[in-house]
Design a protein around this motif. Structure first.
Motif, PDB file in Angstrom:
ATOM      1  N   PRO A 144       3.970   0.497   9.431  1.00  0.00           N
ATOM      2  CA  PRO A 144       2.626  -0.039   9.556  1.00  0.00           C
ATOM      3  C   PRO A 144       1.689   1.213   8.845  1.00  0.00           C
ATOM      4  N   GLN A 145       0.557   0.698   8.388  1.00  0.00           N
ATOM      5  CA  GLN A 145      -0.242   1.378   7.371  1.00  0.00           C
ATOM      6  C   GLN A 145      -1.008   2.560   8.144  1.00  0.00           C
ATOM      7  N   HIS A 146      -1.370   2.361   9.332  1.00  0.00           N
ATOM      8  CA  HIS A 146      -2.285   3.406  10.125  1.00  0.00           C
ATOM      9  C   HIS A 146      -1.620   4.509  10.529  1.00  0.00           C
ATOM     10  N   LEU A 147      -0.035   4.486  10.377  1.00  0.00           N
ATOM     11  CA  LEU A 147       0.722   5.389  10.585  1.00  0.00           C
ATOM     12  C   LEU A 147       0.950   6.702   9.708  1.00  0.00           C
ATOM     13  N   VAL A 148      -0.031   6.623   8.793  1.00  0.00           N
ATOM     14  CA  VAL A 148       0.173   7.647   7.588  1.00  0.00           C
ATOM     15  C   VAL A 148       0.696   9.112   8.444  1.00  0.00           C
ATOM     16  N   GLU A 149      -0.449   9.606   9.289  1.00  0.00           N
ATOM     17  CA  GLU A 149      -0.185  10.658   9.664  1.00  0.00           C
ATOM     18  C   GLU A 149       0.884  11.137  10.676  1.00  0.00           C
ATOM     19  N   ASP A 165       0.583   4.112   0.956  1.00  0.00           N
ATOM     20  CA  ASP A 165       0.437   4.885   2.451  1.00  0.00           C
ATOM     21  C   ASP A 165       1.612   4.293   3.314  1.00  0.00           C
ATOM     22  N   ARG A 166       2.170   3.213   3.141  1.00  0.00           N
ATOM     23  CA  ARG A 166       3.211   2.475   3.879  1.00  0.00           C
ATOM     24  C   ARG A 166       4.684   3.232   3.745  1.00  0.00           C
ATOM     25  N   GLU A 219      -0.577  -3.930   9.043  1.00  0.00           N
ATOM     26  CA  GLU A 219      -0.639  -3.219  10.266  1.00  0.00           C
ATOM     27  C   GLU A 219       0.169  -3.829  11.462  1.00  0.00           C
ATOM     28  N   HIS A 278       0.890  -1.244  -0.129  1.00  0.00           N
ATOM     29  CA  HIS A 278       0.058   0.007  -0.056  1.00  0.00           C
ATOM     30  C   HIS A 278       0.883   1.314   0.159  1.00  0.00           C
TER      31      HIS A 278
END
Ligand SMILES: Cc1ncc(COP(=O)(O)O)c(C=O)c1O
Length: 386
Positions: free
Chosen positions: A250-255, A88-89, A224, A86
């Motif tokens: 990890p993908q959720h760490l974009v911001e 974003d990662r 993740e 992804h």
């Protein structure tokens, strides 16, 4: 006094710099101390950066990397590993080293512990220390043919304070390459204990044995999981001076990744990123020729140093370092200084690569073969005298 953090006051130069600093730039010294070759970055990479500079790419840009380079990294990594990463990662960093620091920032708090699989490159220990964390060494054993990882020892090193494990494969300084099975077992151990994993894969293309690229945690970990895969342009494309790397987080760490990138250096140098993209898109022939050269050099090290009766040296499987143990050696820093003084050859002291390495030195074998031969012959002469 008192205002500066103790971790900072206590910082000491590594056993690489301690030997090298006094003699940097001395034309008589053959440098095997730093992790780089004597090849200038290939022209097509330099040209791409020059074109970017001349076209006016001198402004602030995306702190996580230019869209072109991030897309290029996705294409490269997908092709190399047969994955569908992804976007974003992916974050472009102003060096692999910086991505090591960011991973440490993400995983380590004060008084946490991180298990370092060693012998290891010393900067990870410093990065952990800067967070106020403590590092715990688990050393691979030098077997007859290769360095061997005992996962039981890793398991025994884990305490309630352990937050993460660091592994570098292919390894600086040993040249060990973790097999896919070893990687999978290590990841399972981390999952089982709720630990993060920092996988430093900056030598992913510097492979003599087995598959190119070396097995990667990108092939094993889910999007993740708390796994940070670090990489960069320095070692595969002769770009050490460019200061350009990347990390897959990890993908959720974009911001958070965007904020960390902004606070660390607000993104890597923009025109350097154009060079990085050229390396990814057109650099395969260079990668192959560079590995072919270092393979010849690796064989030369085995012939001239590995065969010496006072030396134990499992054959490096990747990267471009040899980490011989020298019989009777008890002070690797003094020995490295003696080698510099008497042979005019720059090597790194083994102690700096973690506990248990006082009897070792590290040689980087990425320079031109004929120059390397001269350095190794001088070193062999000194070993004969010991
Ligand atoms: C294991 C390892 N990780 C990271 C780095 C840093 O690479 P970079 O020059 O891209 O910061 C090095 C450099 O020697 C290294 O050996």
């Amino acid at each position: 006094m008192g205002a500066i953090r103790k971790e900072i006051e206590d910082l000491e130069l590594s056993g690489i710099s301690k030997v090298a600093l006094g003699a940097l730039g001395d034309p008589e010294v053959i440098p095997l101390w730093f992790g780089e070759s004597d090849i200038v970055t290939p022209a097509f990479i330099r040209d791409a950066a020059k074109a970017a500079l001349d076209s006016g790419q001198t402004f602030y840009s995306y702190s996580r990397g230019t869209p072109a380079l991030r897309a290029g990294l996705k294409t490269y990594l997908d092709r190399l590993y047969g994955i569908d990463l992804h976007p974003d990662r992916i974050t472009v960093a102003g060096s692999t080293m910086l991505s090591v620091v960011v991973a440490a920032e993400c995983l380590l708090d004060r008084d946490d512990e991180i298990v370092l699989l060693g012998p290891y490159w010393p900067n990870i220990r410093v990065a952990a220390r800067l967070m106020g964390a403590r590092s715990v060494d688990v050393r691979l054993r030098a077997g007859e043919r290769r360095w061997e990882l005992d996962l039981g020892e890793v398991a025994r090193a884990i305490t309630p304070r352990t937050k993460a494990v660091y592994v570098n494969t292919p390894s600086n300084p040993t040249g060990w390459i973790m097999s896919a099975e070893e990687g999978s077992a290590l990841l399972d151990l981390c999952r089982h204990n709720g630990l993060g994993l920092i996988a430093d894969e900056v030598y992913h293309r510097n492979v003599f044995h087995g598959r190119d690229p070396a097995p990667s945690f990108l092939e094993l970990a889910g999007p993740e999981e708390p796994v940070f895969v670090l990489n960069g342009f320095s070692k595969a494309w002769a770009m050490t001076g460019w200061r350009l790397g990347w990390m897959v987080a990890p993908q959720h760490l974009v911001e958070p990744m965007a904020v960390l990138a902004e606070c660390n250096n607000t993104g890597a140098t923009v025109f350097a990123q154009a060079g990085g993209l050229a390396a990814l898109e057109q650099g395969e022939e260079f990668v192959r020729s560079f590995v072919a050269r270092t393979r010849i050099n690796r064989d030369l090290v085995m012939e001239l140093i590995g065969s010496h009766p006072k030396v134990t040296l499992p054959e490096p499987e990747g990267a471009f370092y040899a980490f011989p143990r020298i019989e009777g050696l008890t002070d690797s820093l003094a020995f490295a200084r003696e080698v510099l003084q008497r042979c005019k050859v720059g090597i790194a002291a083994g102690y700096t690569f973690g506990a248990g390495n006082e009897g070792h030195v590290r040689l980087c074998f990425a320079i031109r073969t004929e120059r390397l031969r001269l350095a190794l012959e001088r070193l062999r002469g000194l070993l004969d005298e010991l």
